[in-house]
Write a protein that holds these residues in place. Sequence first.
Motif, PDB file in Angstrom:
ATOM      1  N   LEU A  11       0.813  -1.215   0.000  1.00  0.00           N
ATOM      2  CA  LEU A  11       0.000   0.000   0.000  1.00  0.00           C
ATOM      3  C   LEU A  11       0.845   1.263   0.000  1.00  0.00           C
ATOM      4  CD1 LEU A  11      -2.842   1.201   0.123  1.00  0.00           C
ATOM      5  CD2 LEU A  11      -2.733   1.045   2.616  1.00  0.00           C
ATOM      6  N   ALA A  12       1.969   1.258   0.707  1.00  0.00           N
ATOM      7  CA  ALA A  12       2.829   2.449   0.756  1.00  0.00           C
ATOM      8  C   ALA A  12       3.378   2.780  -0.630  1.00  0.00           C
ATOM      9  CB  ALA A  12       3.966   2.233   1.745  1.00  0.00           C
ATOM     10  N   MET A  13       3.678   1.774  -1.427  1.00  0.00           N
ATOM     11  CA  MET A  13       4.128   1.991  -2.800  1.00  0.00           C
ATOM     12  C   MET A  13       3.052   2.700  -3.613  1.00  0.00           C
ATOM     13  SD  MET A  13       4.910  -0.950  -5.666  1.00  0.00           S
ATOM     14  CE  MET A  13       3.205  -1.534  -5.518  1.00  0.00           C
ATOM     15  N   VAL A  14       1.809   2.251  -3.452  1.00  0.00           N
ATOM     16  CA  VAL A  14       0.686   2.866  -4.162  1.00  0.00           C
ATOM     17  C   VAL A  14       0.498   4.311  -3.710  1.00  0.00           C
ATOM     18  CG1 VAL A  14      -1.826   2.804  -4.415  1.00  0.00           C
ATOM     19  CG2 VAL A  14      -0.496   0.707  -4.644  1.00  0.00           C
ATOM     20  N   GLU A  15       0.608   4.555  -2.421  1.00  0.00           N
ATOM     21  CA  GLU A  15       0.445   5.907  -1.895  1.00  0.00           C
ATOM     22  C   GLU A  15       1.543   6.834  -2.394  1.00  0.00           C
ATOM     23  OE1 GLU A  15       0.286   5.099   2.269  1.00  0.00           O
ATOM     24  OE2 GLU A  15      -1.896   4.752   2.274  1.00  0.00           O
ATOM     25  N   SER A  16       2.743   6.302  -2.563  1.00  0.00           N
ATOM     26  CA  SER A  16       3.828   7.116  -3.128  1.00  0.00           C
ATOM     27  C   SER A  16       3.505   7.523  -4.555  1.00  0.00           C
ATOM     28  CB  SER A  16       5.143   6.332  -3.092  1.00  0.00           C
ATOM     29  OG  SER A  16       5.533   6.009  -1.776  1.00  0.00           O
ATOM     30  N   ALA A  17       2.969   6.576  -5.332  1.00  0.00           N
ATOM     31  CA  ALA A  17       2.580   6.877  -6.709  1.00  0.00           C
ATOM     32  C   ALA A  17       1.447   7.884  -6.750  1.00  0.00           C
ATOM     33  CB  ALA A  17       2.187   5.584  -7.425  1.00  0.00           C
ATOM     34  N   ARG A  18       0.497   7.727  -5.836  1.00  0.00           N
ATOM     35  CA  ARG A  18      -0.636   8.665  -5.765  1.00  0.00           C
ATOM     36  C   ARG A  18      -0.162  10.076  -5.438  1.00  0.00           C
ATOM     37  NH1 ARG A  18      -3.455   7.895  -0.436  1.00  0.00           N
ATOM     38  NH2 ARG A  18      -1.593   9.093   0.116  1.00  0.00           N
ATOM     39  N   ASP A  19       0.715  10.208  -4.467  1.00  0.00           N
ATOM     40  CA  ASP A  19       1.186  11.534  -4.049  1.00  0.00           C
ATOM     41  C   ASP A  19       1.966  12.217  -5.168  1.00  0.00           C
ATOM     42  OD1 ASP A  19       0.007  11.065  -1.611  1.00  0.00           O
ATOM     43  OD2 ASP A  19       1.868  10.505  -0.594  1.00  0.00           O
ATOM     44  N   ALA A  20       2.740  11.446  -5.922  1.00  0.00           N
ATOM     45  CA  ALA A  20       3.476  12.018  -7.050  1.00  0.00           C
ATOM     46  C   ALA A  20       2.512  12.508  -8.125  1.00  0.00           C
ATOM     47  CB  ALA A  20       4.432  10.980  -7.624  1.00  0.00           C
TER      48      ALA A  20
END
Length: 487
Positions: free
Chosen positions: A321-330
């Motif tokens: 999930l943290a990987m997905v959130e990093s992509a979302r924030d970018a």
Amino acid sequence: MISGLYNGLSGIFASSSAVNVASNNIANVNNIGHKEDQISFEDMMYKNGSYGKGVANEIIQKSFHQGGIKDTSNAYDFAIQGKGFFIVTDPETNESYYTRAGNFQESSDGTLINNEGFTVMGLQTQIISTTSSNDTVAFGDTYTKHLASSIITQEDRTVSINAKATDYTKTATDVGISGQNYKSATSVISDVEALKTNYNEKLKLLESNPNEVSVASTFQQTNLTYSNYNNELTNSNDFVELYLGTNLVRQYFDTDALTTMNKFADKISDLQGFTSSFDSATGTLTIDNLIPGNNTKISSPVINSSAPIIEVIDAVEGSGLAMVESARDALNSAVQLANAEFLDIQNGIPAPNQASLSLESINLKLTNIGLASYNDTSLSVSDDGILLLTQGTNTYIAGRVSTAYFPDEQSLKAEGNNLYSATKASGEAKNADTLNEVVSNSVEVSNISVSTGLQKLLIAQRAFEANSKSITTSDEFLKTAIALKTS
């Protein structure tokens, strides 16, 4: 002989009951979710260990074996394949009932109900989190750009993730100054598209491995130090170049050394997914990869024939999930750079093994759920009873239809209209969500066989006739006995 009369009479009553049951089954053969009645009898106590005293009162029980599944192409029709019952509640009395009839409909206020107007019980979705570039918490009609939509099934819950933006293609402008992360409007839009693709790729990875350990992604950064750039870039034959992936970036001398390096940085920034700046004091060119977790090889950097000092900080791909959130924030940052508004909503429900029978009615309007400011959706249902609302290219979890089973379903009380109520003997309702599959666009037809029903009806009719004959025979014997007594 008198016993024969009573025996025959009890047989007539029994046969009459059998006819009633058989005819009722045949009458309900096309009734959605109807369950077959089965009648059985017991012989009465025997006299002096010899002959019996007829047939005892009947026992009528429901046969809850699986009925056939019929495709209806109606989004509001559900069928249970396996064990359990749908749960409906009378809104006037708050009494709960149980049924296999899944021909439901949507009320005017968006509530899922059955044909009697009883509310279908289950779990209503809950909003888990929102990520917004402003204070918006629901998608409005200005959010015209689809960014992402995904359904993630984890051990403890199922989540729908949806992201939209206002039209960044109309609001994007040139940003920055030459040599300092300058990007043209076209490049800003291009970056949004690249980060949109990256976000959807990361969501797909999470879908395939939803319980992976959560590790945030980081960004690749490359620093190239051209300490002698002022002396290297002096005339029109001088140049600076490098390969960024497969892209050759070259800048010939223009005006002066600093202008040349700034324009070189601008060319790099113009590539999709990158930005670059130049520090004139140290001669350091910094290249930032805007896609989290992505590493791009930088090769053959030269200024004329001299190579700069290279320092590379590799990106960490991340996971879970943290990987997905990093992509979302970018992606959020890129949308904001395009002067547009970004909104990402996560909403979901607990997994079946986490859910209890503390249930509620299910609403199917996005405005009532709080996910959007307008309604224009189509309904579908997953195999585990999750209700999905699709609006354009985005799909949201609305809730889940719950099912229940009983320790002794034979002791349920039939209430008519294919409804049953719990009794003390049936035991309390228990969650059956993991014991069945909910089939969409279908209903369960009755489990009654017409041919078997007609056969049982004919057998009951013949039994009635035979018992009638035993009465008339006993009556004739009795008349003869009376005649002999009086003669």
